[in-house]
Design a protein around this motif. Sequence first.
Motif, PDB file in Angstrom:
ATOM      1  N   TYR A 113       0.830  -1.211   0.000  1.00 45.90           N
ATOM      2  CA  TYR A 113       0.000   0.000   0.000  1.00 45.90           C
ATOM      3  C   TYR A 113       0.867   1.264   0.000  1.00 45.90           C
ATOM      4  CZ  TYR A 113      -4.045  -2.873   0.116  1.00 45.90           C
ATOM      5  OH  TYR A 113      -5.010  -3.767  -0.266  1.00 45.90           O
ATOM      6  N   TYR A 134     -12.925   0.193  -6.079  1.00 43.49           N
ATOM      7  CA  TYR A 134     -13.260   1.572  -6.466  1.00 43.49           C
ATOM      8  C   TYR A 134     -12.032   2.454  -6.410  1.00 43.49           C
ATOM      9  CZ  TYR A 134     -13.404   2.861  -1.509  1.00 43.49           C
ATOM     10  OH  TYR A 134     -13.074   3.097  -0.196  1.00 43.49           O
ATOM     11  N   LEU A 181     -15.875  -4.308  -0.328  1.00 45.60           N
ATOM     12  CA  LEU A 181     -15.581  -2.985  -0.882  1.00 45.60           C
ATOM     13  C   LEU A 181     -14.133  -2.665  -0.574  1.00 45.60           C
ATOM     14  CD1 LEU A 181     -17.201  -0.644  -2.206  1.00 45.60           C
ATOM     15  CD2 LEU A 181     -17.653   0.214   0.098  1.00 45.60           C
ATOM     16  N   HIS A 182     -13.379  -2.381  -1.614  1.00 46.38           N
ATOM     17  CA  HIS A 182     -11.986  -2.000  -1.383  1.00 46.38           C
ATOM     18  C   HIS A 182     -11.551  -1.052  -2.477  1.00 46.38           C
ATOM     19  CE1 HIS A 182      -7.970  -1.959   0.021  1.00 46.38           C
ATOM     20  NE2 HIS A 182      -7.452  -2.702  -0.920  1.00 46.38           N
ATOM     21  N   GLY A 183     -10.710  -0.109  -2.124  1.00 46.88           N
ATOM     22  CA  GLY A 183     -10.226   0.828  -3.120  1.00 46.88           C
ATOM     23  C   GLY A 183      -9.453   1.941  -2.463  1.00 46.88           C
ATOM     24  N   LEU A 212      -0.077   2.699  13.381  1.00 44.77           N
ATOM     25  CA  LEU A 212      -0.616   2.257  12.089  1.00 44.77           C
ATOM     26  C   LEU A 212      -2.093   1.901  12.117  1.00 44.77           C
ATOM     27  CD1 LEU A 212       2.322  -0.064  10.951  1.00 44.77           C
ATOM     28  CD2 LEU A 212       1.966   2.349  10.405  1.00 44.77           C
ATOM     29  N   HIS A 267      -4.682  -4.557  12.111  1.00 46.91           N
ATOM     30  CA  HIS A 267      -4.821  -5.229  10.806  1.00 46.91           C
ATOM     31  C   HIS A 267      -6.295  -5.521  10.505  1.00 46.91           C
ATOM     32  CE1 HIS A 267      -0.721  -6.569  12.139  1.00 46.91           C
ATOM     33  NE2 HIS A 267      -0.432  -6.341  10.885  1.00 46.91           N
ATOM     34  N   ARG A 291      -5.555  -0.139   9.832  1.00 48.68           N
ATOM     35  CA  ARG A 291      -4.431   0.386   9.050  1.00 48.68           C
ATOM     36  C   ARG A 291      -4.745   0.342   7.553  1.00 48.68           C
ATOM     37  NH1 ARG A 291       0.551  -3.163  10.415  1.00 48.68           N
ATOM     38  NH2 ARG A 291      -0.337  -2.802  12.465  1.00 48.68           N
ATOM     39  N   PRO A 292      -4.052   1.156   6.743  1.00 48.73           N
ATOM     40  CA  PRO A 292      -4.243   1.064   5.291  1.00 48.73           C
ATOM     41  C   PRO A 292      -3.971  -0.369   4.820  1.00 48.73           C
ATOM     42  CG  PRO A 292      -2.908   2.989   5.860  1.00 48.73           C
ATOM     43  CD  PRO A 292      -3.071   2.193   7.121  1.00 48.73           C
ATOM     44  N   GLY A 293      -4.848  -0.875   3.997  1.00 44.00           N
ATOM     45  CA  GLY A 293      -4.719  -2.248   3.523  1.00 44.00           C
ATOM     46  C   GLY A 293      -5.330  -3.269   4.469  1.00 44.00           C
ATOM     47  N   LEU A 298     -13.552   7.070   3.451  1.00 40.23           N
ATOM     48  CA  LEU A 298     -13.393   5.656   3.133  1.00 40.23           C
ATOM     49  C   LEU A 298     -12.287   5.484   2.094  1.00 40.23           C
ATOM     50  CD1 LEU A 298     -14.877   3.075   4.013  1.00 40.23           C
ATOM     51  CD2 LEU A 298     -16.290   3.290   1.966  1.00 40.23           C
ATOM     52  N   PHE A 299     -12.300   6.333   1.075  1.00 42.40           N
ATOM     53  CA  PHE A 299     -11.321   6.268  -0.013  1.00 42.40           C
ATOM     54  C   PHE A 299      -9.897   6.320   0.535  1.00 42.40           C
ATOM     55  CE2 PHE A 299      -8.844   8.164  -3.505  1.00 42.40           C
ATOM     56  CZ  PHE A 299      -9.265   7.422  -4.597  1.00 42.40           C
ATOM     57  N   PHE A 300      -9.643   7.320   1.374  1.00 41.82           N
ATOM     58  CA  PHE A 300      -8.270   7.483   1.862  1.00 41.82           C
ATOM     59  C   PHE A 300      -7.933   6.577   3.042  1.00 41.82           C
ATOM     60  CE2 PHE A 300      -8.525  11.304  -0.772  1.00 41.82           C
ATOM     61  CZ  PHE A 300      -7.353  11.149  -1.490  1.00 41.82           C
ATOM     62  N   HIS A 322      -8.174   3.434   2.834  1.00 46.49           N
ATOM     63  CA  HIS A 322      -7.531   2.297   2.164  1.00 46.49           C
ATOM     64  C   HIS A 322      -7.898   0.946   2.789  1.00 46.49           C
ATOM     65  CE1 HIS A 322      -3.837   3.128  -0.627  1.00 46.49           C
ATOM     66  NE2 HIS A 322      -4.847   2.627  -1.280  1.00 46.49           N
ATOM     67  N   VAL A 323      -9.003   0.881   3.510  1.00 46.88           N
ATOM     68  CA  VAL A 323      -9.361  -0.390   4.149  1.00 46.88           C
ATOM     69  C   VAL A 323     -10.195  -1.264   3.206  1.00 46.88           C
ATOM     70  CG1 VAL A 323      -9.366   0.672   6.436  1.00 46.88           C
ATOM     71  CG2 VAL A 323     -11.546   0.398   5.203  1.00 46.88           C
ATOM     72  N   HIS A 324     -10.230  -2.531   3.518  1.00 50.52           N
ATOM     73  CA  HIS A 324     -11.204  -3.446   2.935  1.00 50.52           C
ATOM     74  C   HIS A 324     -12.421  -3.448   3.861  1.00 50.52           C
ATOM     75  CE1 HIS A 324      -7.318  -5.055   1.511  1.00 50.52           C
ATOM     76  NE2 HIS A 324      -7.958  -5.655   0.539  1.00 50.52           N
ATOM     77  N   LEU A 325     -13.587  -3.348   3.261  1.00 49.32           N
ATOM     78  CA  LEU A 325     -14.811  -3.317   4.064  1.00 49.32           C
ATOM     79  C   LEU A 325     -15.699  -4.469   3.602  1.00 49.32           C
ATOM     80  CD1 LEU A 325     -16.171  -1.370   6.129  1.00 49.32           C
ATOM     81  CD2 LEU A 325     -17.178  -0.173   4.193  1.00 49.32           C
ATOM     82  N   HIS A 326     -16.066  -5.315   4.548  1.00 47.87           N
ATOM     83  CA  HIS A 326     -16.961  -6.419   4.192  1.00 47.87           C
ATOM     84  C   HIS A 326     -17.820  -6.757   5.401  1.00 47.87           C
ATOM     85  CE1 HIS A 326     -18.679  -9.769   2.217  1.00 47.87           C
ATOM     86  NE2 HIS A 326     -18.032 -10.702   2.873  1.00 47.87           N
TER      87      HIS A 326
END
Lengths: 338, 338
Positions: free
Chosen positions: A99, A260, A281-283, B230, B233, B253-255, B274-276, B278-282
């Motif tokens: 990242y 995204y 959702l990831h991006g 950070l 995870h 953390r990002p990623g 959400l964009f910045f 950098h997480v995965h969301l599920h």
Amino acid sequence: MRGTVLHAPGDVRVEDLEVPRIQAPTDAVVRLSAACVCGSDLWPYRGIEKLDGPRPMGHEYVGVVEEVGRDVATVRPGQFVVGSFFASDNTCEICRTGYQSSCVHREGVGGAQAQFMRVPLADGTLVATPEQPPDDLIPSLLAASDVLGTGWFAAVAAQAGPGKTVAVVGDGAVGLLGVLAARQLGAERIIAMSRHESRQKLALDFGATDIVTERGDEGVERIKELTGGLGAHSVLEAVGTQESMMQAIKSTRPGGHVGYVGVTHDVQLPGLDLFFSHVHLHGGPAPVRQYLPELIDLIWQRQIDPGKVFDLRLPLDEAPEAYRAMDERRAVKVLLQP
Amino acid sequence: MRGTVLHAPGDVRVEDLEVPRIQAPTDAVVRLSAACVCGSDLWPYRGIEKLDGPRPMGHEYVGVVEEVGRDVATVRPGQFVVGSFFASDNTCEICRTGYQSSCVHREGVGGAQAQFMRVPLADGTLVATPEQPPDDLIPSLLAASDVLGTGWFAAVAAQAGPGKTVAVVGDGAVGLLGVLAARQLGAERIIAMSRHESRQKLALDFGATDIVTERGDEGVERIKELTGGLGAHSVLEAVGTQESMMQAIKSTRPGGHVGYVGVTHDVQLPGLDLFFSHVHLHGGPAPVRQYLPELIDLIWQRQIDPGKVFDLRLPLDEAPEAYRAMDERRAVKVLLQP
């Protein structure tokens, strides 16, 4: 040197600027071989993103290293390099997980629509090509710097791959190169959502198997019709509006993946819709640096030709016309020759 | 039979109801051995979720099969079964990828706070235990029906596992069992976010290694302090409010990965944050059916004891007191004895 500066919405000028110099021992200065205008440059150009004073524009770049700071070890003057739009150390814990665009030492990179630019953290940001590239590879290498790397990240984030049906929301350069990425990653079926004939053609060139011209909820219905009522396994979102995000989420089957990468503007995702969508959702900002070695190699071996997204070339001094052409969607992406 | 009905916010009653009967050939009727009140039952009880007329309550259940429809092949009268809160065929394309709670034929299940209930799609919804369970296993088997399965899904969605630092937002039964799940999945460090002493104790029992009492942005700062600046995870979100969702996203953390299972209420996720991030969301409604065989086995082998979340037991007729105790957070989770 000549460089592009945005002074106010719609007011972009090419001006005489100071040649940038090494400021930190980890910097490099690059003489640009080609530059271009990004979809995200249009947000401040259109006045949708706030501008705090004149801004040197451009963050996609390829060129020849002119000078390096004393701590730079992996690139040297005379090498042809491709960089990414966030400078990264490529050694921190976040970089090591891939990242780099969230590197703990990340710095924005700007002023690439010019003759020269300064790149911070050169060792972690720039990747040299095996040798000086032939001229016809330069557009593709420039694409790797942002739009290809970003489309690639969208495809990876959406887990495009063998056996998957992939839908792509957005027919700008990133969406089109998301099609190319999905194809390279082995997707079985790739549905490009576009109503523009020239962009549809490019999507098909890049590997799309189906075109959907409808948008919004009608587009979602069409994707469902094409996927047995379930939705696509993987959906790439490359626009960044409320409509495009919801179109992407609703086009994805439960358990599927949305990648995204469109920089979101005024987007609010309704929690309950997201909850029951059951999507992953990831991006975010693409960690282009992660993919550069692989993408440069694919381009060098002529296995992919992402440079096709440049459908207009202009001298740097005509940058204002480049912005207008992209703003009016007369061009997919404009290459500027410094 | 006796059964629990919510008439209006705060007005829950145990009444004489018709014993449910087989309606479709794929149905089963189950004589309930134990029932309970879910955190999500509190939303309509508190008037936050709209109620369209009287609603038979309860969707977590274990019991003995009383009768099955003529097409039911995998469970038979006399077997002890555990079910999930969405009925699923467990054969469609979505079920086969593990998302039974989005089964194309899914049906809601209700009326489990009663003596008997009807379960649709019995073959795809119910899982029989190896034999009649000893009484002391019944609370744990009941937990598997929803709160354990949901905490498990949160941990899987957040990719909790070896080497990972996991944070858990929410100290209700689902959050606490998310701690247990993260431990079972091999997480290295598990940070439970709770300010209630009895719930902290249970979290530590279930495998938490750290407790954070701060909430919101202060909670986020504390998680960052504990993770080298950070973020974690993996973050499990088990509340469903705007604050808890943002706390989860910002603590990652990002990623990293957020697994969210709190049914969202009035949540709007800001796109740019959400964009910045950098997480995965599920997340979403947990596909409990996917995990039931594994969870029943772990319980049967006495490797886990999720039944500990039940800190109050009441006869079914005292269901109104059960709702009050959970609403006032006097109890983590109440077991009802029909």
